[in-house]
Write an enzyme that holds these catalytic residues in place. Structure first.
Site, PDB file in Angstrom:
ATOM      1  N   GLY A 197       0.879  -1.167   0.000  1.00 24.03           N
ATOM      2  CA  GLY A 197       0.000   0.000   0.000  1.00 24.03           C
ATOM      3  C   GLY A 197       0.907   1.204   0.000  1.00 24.03           C
ATOM      4  N   GLU A 198       0.630   2.132   0.870  1.00 22.00           N
ATOM      5  CA  GLU A 198       1.467   3.326   0.982  1.00 22.00           C
ATOM      6  C   GLU A 198       1.950   3.412   2.433  1.00 22.00           C
ATOM      7  OE1 GLU A 198       2.707   5.393  -1.353  1.00 22.00           O
ATOM      8  OE2 GLU A 198       3.749   6.030   0.443  1.00 22.00           O
ATOM      9  N   SER A 199       3.252   3.209   2.615  1.00 19.17           N
ATOM     10  CA  SER A 199       3.763   3.077   3.986  1.00 19.17           C
ATOM     11  C   SER A 199       3.539   4.338   4.814  1.00 19.17           C
ATOM     12  CB  SER A 199       5.240   2.696   3.974  1.00 19.17           C
ATOM     13  OG  SER A 199       6.000   3.683   3.311  1.00 19.17           O
ATOM     14  N   CYS A 218       6.096  -5.327   0.621  1.00 24.21           N
ATOM     15  CA  CYS A 218       6.239  -4.006   0.005  1.00 24.21           C
ATOM     16  C   CYS A 218       6.137  -2.894   1.055  1.00 24.21           C
ATOM     17  CB  CYS A 218       5.267  -3.852  -1.155  1.00 24.21           C
ATOM     18  SG  CYS A 218       5.836  -2.604  -2.314  1.00 24.21           S
ATOM     19  N   ARG A 245      12.648   3.820  -0.105  1.00 24.22           N
ATOM     20  CA  ARG A 245      11.328   3.817  -0.753  1.00 24.22           C
ATOM     21  C   ARG A 245      11.428   4.179  -2.233  1.00 24.22           C
ATOM     22  NH1 ARG A 245       7.981   7.908   1.249  1.00 24.22           N
ATOM     23  NH2 ARG A 245       6.254   6.835   0.241  1.00 24.22           N
ATOM     24  N   ILE A 268       5.588  -3.383  -7.343  1.00 22.70           N
ATOM     25  CA  ILE A 268       4.846  -2.142  -7.626  1.00 22.70           C
ATOM     26  C   ILE A 268       5.436  -1.014  -6.779  1.00 22.70           C
ATOM     27  CG2 ILE A 268       2.584  -1.018  -7.610  1.00 22.70           C
ATOM     28  CD1 ILE A 268       1.360  -3.884  -7.612  1.00 22.70           C
ATOM     29  N   ARG A 269       6.097  -0.099  -7.420  1.00 22.74           N
ATOM     30  CA  ARG A 269       6.797   0.990  -6.696  1.00 22.74           C
ATOM     31  C   ARG A 269       7.465   0.434  -5.430  1.00 22.74           C
ATOM     32  NH1 ARG A 269       6.601   5.862  -8.195  1.00 22.74           N
ATOM     33  NH2 ARG A 269       6.647   6.905  -6.207  1.00 22.74           N
ATOM     34  N   HIS A 287       4.708  -8.135  -4.211  1.00 27.17           N
ATOM     35  CA  HIS A 287       3.341  -8.431  -3.768  1.00 27.17           C
ATOM     36  C   HIS A 287       3.007  -9.898  -4.028  1.00 27.17           C
ATOM     37  CE1 HIS A 287       1.233  -4.422  -3.132  1.00 27.17           C
ATOM     38  NE2 HIS A 287       2.419  -4.044  -3.549  1.00 27.17           N
ATOM     39  N   GLU A 338       0.685 -11.707  -2.973  1.00 22.66           N
ATOM     40  CA  GLU A 338      -0.766 -11.999  -3.009  1.00 22.66           C
ATOM     41  C   GLU A 338      -1.344 -11.759  -4.406  1.00 22.66           C
ATOM     42  OE1 GLU A 338       0.560  -9.253  -2.116  1.00 22.66           O
ATOM     43  OE2 GLU A 338      -0.785  -7.574  -2.558  1.00 22.66           O
TER      44      GLU A 338
HETATM   45  N1  GLN Z   1       5.870   2.959  -2.554  1.00 29.30           N
HETATM   46  C1  GLN Z   1       5.105   2.474  -1.450  1.00 29.30           C
HETATM   47  C2  GLN Z   1       5.601   3.058  -0.134  1.00 29.30           C
HETATM   48  O1  GLN Z   1       6.536   3.772  -0.070  1.00 29.30           O
HETATM   49  C3  GLN Z   1       5.130   0.968  -1.381  1.00 29.30           C
HETATM   50  C4  GLN Z   1       4.469   0.393  -2.615  1.00 29.30           C
HETATM   51  C5  GLN Z   1       3.718  -0.879  -2.388  1.00 29.30           C
HETATM   52  O2  GLN Z   1       3.457  -1.297  -1.268  1.00 29.30           O
HETATM   53  N2  GLN Z   1       3.317  -1.466  -3.476  1.00 29.30           N
HETATM   54  O3  GLN Z   1       5.041   2.784   0.866  1.00 29.30           O
END
Ligand code: GLN
Length: 190
Positions: A46-48, A78, A107, A136-137, A172, A174
């Site tokens: 997700g987004e940390s 992630c 990150r 993913i990112r 990821h 999952e």
């Molecule tokens: N870029 C996200 C972060 O800094 C992590 C990306 C992800 O969980 N797919 O949290």
């Protein structure tokens, strides 16, 4: 055994279905009471920075830090990997993390042109074909401590690491139709 999946933000539901497919009782964790009822936890992607903020506002940060100190088995993927690291580079100033596995992670460091990619990953100790990993990112692991076992790499960078009860992946798991990493968590880390 009840396995929680942190469900404040991010890819929680697909983790739960993967765990359920393996026969585990998988539940969403949003409150301190939810957390108290689980024997292990997945911290999803997700987004940390957002997850960190929501952990603080929901009052979950400190109880979760205490459970991790007590050795709660945890799988961070992630953003989850970022939250479990000892050092976060390029984080936001107000971002907090748990320091549960001796790693430094940067990150979004795979860079824009390769924000997202897939890799067929040979995993130490895993039978069968390479694991189809979706990034993913993703964070880049820039350092691992001596107590950390690296189970898979991409271009010589660790992407799957374990230290005791803590398993982390930069990708990821999952999102691939392949339950082997969740099975590894349930069978070996828990
Ligand atoms: N870029 C996200 C972060 O800094 C992590 C990306 C992800 O969980 N797919 O949290």
């Amino acid at each position: 055994m009840k396995v929680g999946v942190l469900a404040l933000q991010g890819a929680s539901a697909s983790h739960r279905s993967m765990l359920a497919r393996l026969g585990a009782e998988a539940v969403a964790v949003r409150t301190e009471a939810d957390l108290a009822g689980v024997d292990a936890l997945v911290i999803p992607g997700g987004e940390s920075t957002t997850i960190s903020m929501l952990l603080a506002s929901s009052g979950l940060f400190d109880p979760l830090a205490a459970r991790l100190d007590d050795g709660l088995p945890v799988f961070g993927t992630c953003a989850g990997m970022i939250l479990l690291a000892t050092e976060v580079l390029d984080g936001r100033d107000d971002q907090r993390w748990f320091g549960a596995i001796d790693t430094a992670v940067r990150r979004n460091a795979y860079g824009r042109q390769v924000d997202s990619f897939e890799a067929d990953l040979p995993v130490t100790g895993m039978d069968g074909p390479p694991f189809p990993a979706v990034f993913i990112r993703a964070p880049v692991v820039e350092r691992v401590g001596p107590g950390v076992t690296v189970l898979a790499t991409v271009d010589d960078r660790p992407v799957l690491c374990r230290q005791g009860n803590v398993l982390v992946s930069a990708f990821h798991p999952e999102l691939s139709d392949d339950p082997r990493l969740h099975a590894l968590f349930l069978e070996e880390v828990m």
